[in-house]
Design a protein around this motif. Structure first.
Motif, PDB file in Angstrom:
ATOM      1  N   PHE A 226      40.895  30.433  37.330  1.00  0.00           N
ATOM      2  CA  PHE A 226      41.484  29.456  38.245  1.00  0.00           C
ATOM      3  C   PHE A 226      42.952  29.195  37.923  1.00  0.00           C
ATOM      4  O   PHE A 226      43.787  29.131  38.826  1.00  0.00           O
ATOM      5  CB  PHE A 226      40.676  28.151  38.209  1.00  0.00           C
ATOM      6  CG  PHE A 226      41.014  27.208  39.321  1.00  0.00           C
ATOM      7  CD1 PHE A 226      40.484  27.389  40.591  1.00  0.00           C
ATOM      8  CD2 PHE A 226      41.860  26.126  39.105  1.00  0.00           C
ATOM      9  CE1 PHE A 226      40.799  26.519  41.629  1.00  0.00           C
ATOM     10  CE2 PHE A 226      42.176  25.253  40.130  1.00  0.00           C
ATOM     11  CZ  PHE A 226      41.645  25.448  41.391  1.00  0.00           C
ATOM     12  N   LEU A 227      43.286  29.067  36.647  1.00  0.00           N
ATOM     13  CA  LEU A 227      44.679  28.805  36.268  1.00  0.00           C
ATOM     14  C   LEU A 227      45.574  29.967  36.689  1.00  0.00           C
ATOM     15  O   LEU A 227      46.661  29.763  37.256  1.00  0.00           O
ATOM     16  CB  LEU A 227      44.773  28.566  34.759  1.00  0.00           C
ATOM     17  CG  LEU A 227      46.037  27.843  34.288  1.00  0.00           C
ATOM     18  CD1 LEU A 227      45.771  27.142  32.966  1.00  0.00           C
ATOM     19  CD2 LEU A 227      47.232  28.722  34.171  1.00  0.00           C
ATOM     20  N   ILE A 228      45.127  31.189  36.476  1.00  0.00           N
ATOM     21  CA  ILE A 228      45.929  32.354  36.866  1.00  0.00           C
ATOM     22  C   ILE A 228      46.032  32.435  38.390  1.00  0.00           C
ATOM     23  O   ILE A 228      47.125  32.646  38.940  1.00  0.00           O
ATOM     24  CB  ILE A 228      45.331  33.645  36.276  1.00  0.00           C
ATOM     25  CG1 ILE A 228      45.469  33.629  34.748  1.00  0.00           C
ATOM     26  CG2 ILE A 228      46.019  34.880  36.869  1.00  0.00           C
ATOM     27  CD1 ILE A 228      44.731  34.751  34.040  1.00  0.00           C
ATOM     28  N   GLU A 229      44.918  32.244  39.084  1.00  0.00           N
ATOM     29  CA  GLU A 229      44.943  32.362  40.535  1.00  0.00           C
ATOM     30  C   GLU A 229      45.682  31.205  41.202  1.00  0.00           C
ATOM     31  O   GLU A 229      46.342  31.404  42.227  1.00  0.00           O
ATOM     32  CB  GLU A 229      43.522  32.515  41.081  1.00  0.00           C
ATOM     33  CG  GLU A 229      42.931  33.859  40.683  1.00  0.00           C
ATOM     34  CD  GLU A 229      41.547  34.111  41.226  1.00  0.00           C
ATOM     35  OE1 GLU A 229      41.257  35.281  41.531  1.00  0.00           O
ATOM     36  OE2 GLU A 229      40.745  33.157  41.332  1.00  0.00           O
TER      37      GLU A 229
ATOM     38  N   ALA B 172      48.784  31.715  43.660  1.00  0.00           N
ATOM     39  CA  ALA B 172      48.805  31.086  44.988  1.00  0.00           C
ATOM     40  C   ALA B 172      50.037  30.201  45.155  1.00  0.00           C
ATOM     41  O   ALA B 172      50.691  30.218  46.205  1.00  0.00           O
ATOM     42  CB  ALA B 172      47.532  30.275  45.193  1.00  0.00           C
ATOM     43  N   ALA B 173      50.356  29.427  44.129  1.00  0.00           N
ATOM     44  CA  ALA B 173      51.533  28.558  44.182  1.00  0.00           C
ATOM     45  C   ALA B 173      52.811  29.385  44.303  1.00  0.00           C
ATOM     46  O   ALA B 173      53.753  28.996  44.999  1.00  0.00           O
ATOM     47  CB  ALA B 173      51.583  27.663  42.944  1.00  0.00           C
TER      48      ALA B 173
ATOM     49  N   TYR C 160      43.569  39.531  49.645  1.00  0.00           N
ATOM     50  CA  TYR C 160      43.359  38.772  48.402  1.00  0.00           C
ATOM     51  C   TYR C 160      43.988  37.384  48.541  1.00  0.00           C
ATOM     52  O   TYR C 160      43.384  36.384  48.188  1.00  0.00           O
ATOM     53  CB  TYR C 160      43.938  39.540  47.217  1.00  0.00           C
ATOM     54  CG  TYR C 160      43.753  38.862  45.881  1.00  0.00           C
ATOM     55  CD1 TYR C 160      42.492  38.732  45.316  1.00  0.00           C
ATOM     56  CD2 TYR C 160      44.847  38.362  45.178  1.00  0.00           C
ATOM     57  CE1 TYR C 160      42.325  38.112  44.087  1.00  0.00           C
ATOM     58  CE2 TYR C 160      44.686  37.747  43.950  1.00  0.00           C
ATOM     59  CZ  TYR C 160      43.418  37.621  43.410  1.00  0.00           C
ATOM     60  OH  TYR C 160      43.257  36.999  42.193  1.00  0.00           O
ATOM     61  N   PHE C 161      45.192  37.352  49.080  1.00  0.00           N
ATOM     62  CA  PHE C 161      45.841  36.058  49.313  1.00  0.00           C
ATOM     63  C   PHE C 161      45.065  35.257  50.352  1.00  0.00           C
ATOM     64  O   PHE C 161      44.767  34.080  50.146  1.00  0.00           O
ATOM     65  CB  PHE C 161      47.294  36.239  49.774  1.00  0.00           C
ATOM     66  CG  PHE C 161      47.933  34.946  50.187  1.00  0.00           C
ATOM     67  CD1 PHE C 161      48.367  34.038  49.247  1.00  0.00           C
ATOM     68  CD2 PHE C 161      48.069  34.623  51.535  1.00  0.00           C
ATOM     69  CE1 PHE C 161      48.933  32.827  49.630  1.00  0.00           C
ATOM     70  CE2 PHE C 161      48.631  33.418  51.920  1.00  0.00           C
ATOM     71  CZ  PHE C 161      49.064  32.518  50.964  1.00  0.00           C
ATOM     72  N   GLN C 162      44.728  35.873  51.469  1.00  0.00           N
ATOM     73  CA  GLN C 162      44.076  35.166  52.574  1.00  0.00           C
ATOM     74  C   GLN C 162      42.690  34.633  52.211  1.00  0.00           C
ATOM     75  O   GLN C 162      42.330  33.525  52.603  1.00  0.00           O
ATOM     76  CB  GLN C 162      43.949  36.090  53.798  1.00  0.00           C
ATOM     77  CG  GLN C 162      45.260  36.570  54.357  1.00  0.00           C
ATOM     78  CD  GLN C 162      46.143  35.439  54.891  1.00  0.00           C
ATOM     79  OE1 GLN C 162      45.676  34.404  55.318  1.00  0.00           O
ATOM     80  NE2 GLN C 162      47.445  35.652  54.840  1.00  0.00           N
TER      81      GLN C 162
ATOM     82  N   ARG D 137      44.363  31.425  49.050  1.00  0.00           N
ATOM     83  CA  ARG D 137      44.471  30.272  49.957  1.00  0.00           C
ATOM     84  C   ARG D 137      43.341  29.282  49.694  1.00  0.00           C
ATOM     85  O   ARG D 137      43.531  28.073  49.788  1.00  0.00           O
ATOM     86  CB  ARG D 137      44.484  30.721  51.405  1.00  0.00           C
ATOM     87  CG  ARG D 137      45.820  31.342  51.788  1.00  0.00           C
ATOM     88  CD  ARG D 137      45.889  31.712  53.209  1.00  0.00           C
ATOM     89  NE  ARG D 137      45.789  30.466  53.989  1.00  0.00           N
ATOM     90  CZ  ARG D 137      45.855  30.423  55.294  1.00  0.00           C
ATOM     91  NH1 ARG D 137      45.985  31.536  55.973  1.00  0.00           N
ATOM     92  NH2 ARG D 137      45.773  29.288  55.936  1.00  0.00           N
ATOM     93  N   GLU D 138      42.169  29.802  49.371  1.00  0.00           N
ATOM     94  CA  GLU D 138      41.021  28.938  49.056  1.00  0.00           C
ATOM     95  C   GLU D 138      41.281  28.156  47.770  1.00  0.00           C
ATOM     96  O   GLU D 138      40.926  26.989  47.665  1.00  0.00           O
ATOM     97  CB  GLU D 138      39.759  29.779  48.920  1.00  0.00           C
ATOM     98  CG  GLU D 138      38.505  28.949  48.760  1.00  0.00           C
ATOM     99  CD  GLU D 138      37.262  29.804  48.739  1.00  0.00           C
ATOM    100  OE1 GLU D 138      36.452  29.601  47.818  1.00  0.00           O
ATOM    101  OE2 GLU D 138      37.102  30.649  49.623  1.00  0.00           O
TER     102      GLU D 138
END
Length: 180
Positions: free
Chosen positions: A83-86, A90-91, A169-171, A175-176
């Motif tokens: 989660f921290l990496i993703e 995302a940010a 992957y982004f979408q 984004r989630e």
């Protein structure tokens, strides 16, 4: 784990007990260009941004714990690492207004796996590496666990890559993560 980094973060008002509330934000230079993250890492916690010196990934490996199989969703105790990496990825996409293509994420995660202390021209790599360094500064992570997480991230990006320029992957994942 790095007790010095933990102490620096706590002194700055960052709650280190929940890595899922942290990420590495994008900072810009005087010309508005995205800054590459070096030894001094910006860490965002709510409205607070602290800058902390973090060690290279290879200096943060602790112990020899073997990771579980990540072919399905990561077990709950590994989710904060992912989660921290993703969240950082995302940010980065949100701050730059650019949905990074799946192929590029594949390459960046593979580079993180192969050369965790290396450099890359793409500033996103420095953010992904900094997010891993941040998590590993807060929790004990073996080399095998780090490699398994980086490999799983690479496989996820590869799974979503359907064609040149696809941003699945982004979408569908990042984004989630942002709740967008």
């Amino acid at each position: 784990m790095d007790v010095t980094a933990v102490a620096e973060l706590e002194k700055a008002g960052v709650k280190v007990d929940d890595p899922m509330r942290l990420f590495v934000p994008v900072e810009r230079d005087e010309q508005g260009q995205v800054k590459t993250v070096g030894d001094l890492v910006p860490v965002r916690f709510g409205d607070t941004t602290a800058h902390v010196s973090l060690q290279p990934i290879s200096k943060l490996w602790t112990g020899n714990k073997q990771p579980p199989n990540f072919t399905k969703a990561p077990p709950p105790d590994y989710q904060p690492f992912f989660f921290l990496i993703e969240t950082t990825a995302a940010a980065f996409c949100r701050a730059t207004g650019h949905a990074v293509p799946d192929q590029e994420f594949e390459q960046l995660f593979r580079h993180l796996l192969r050369r965790p202390d290396g450099e890359a021209k793409n500033p996103l790599f420095s953010h992904l590496r900094a997010a891993a360094r941040l998590y590993m500064s807060l929790r004990d992570v073996s080399e095998a666990e780090f490699e398994a997480v980086a490999q799983r991230l690479h496989q996820s990006a590869k799974h979503f890559n359907t064609h040149v320029g696809s941003t699945n992957y982004f979408q569908h994942v990042l984004r989630e993560v942002l709740g967008a």
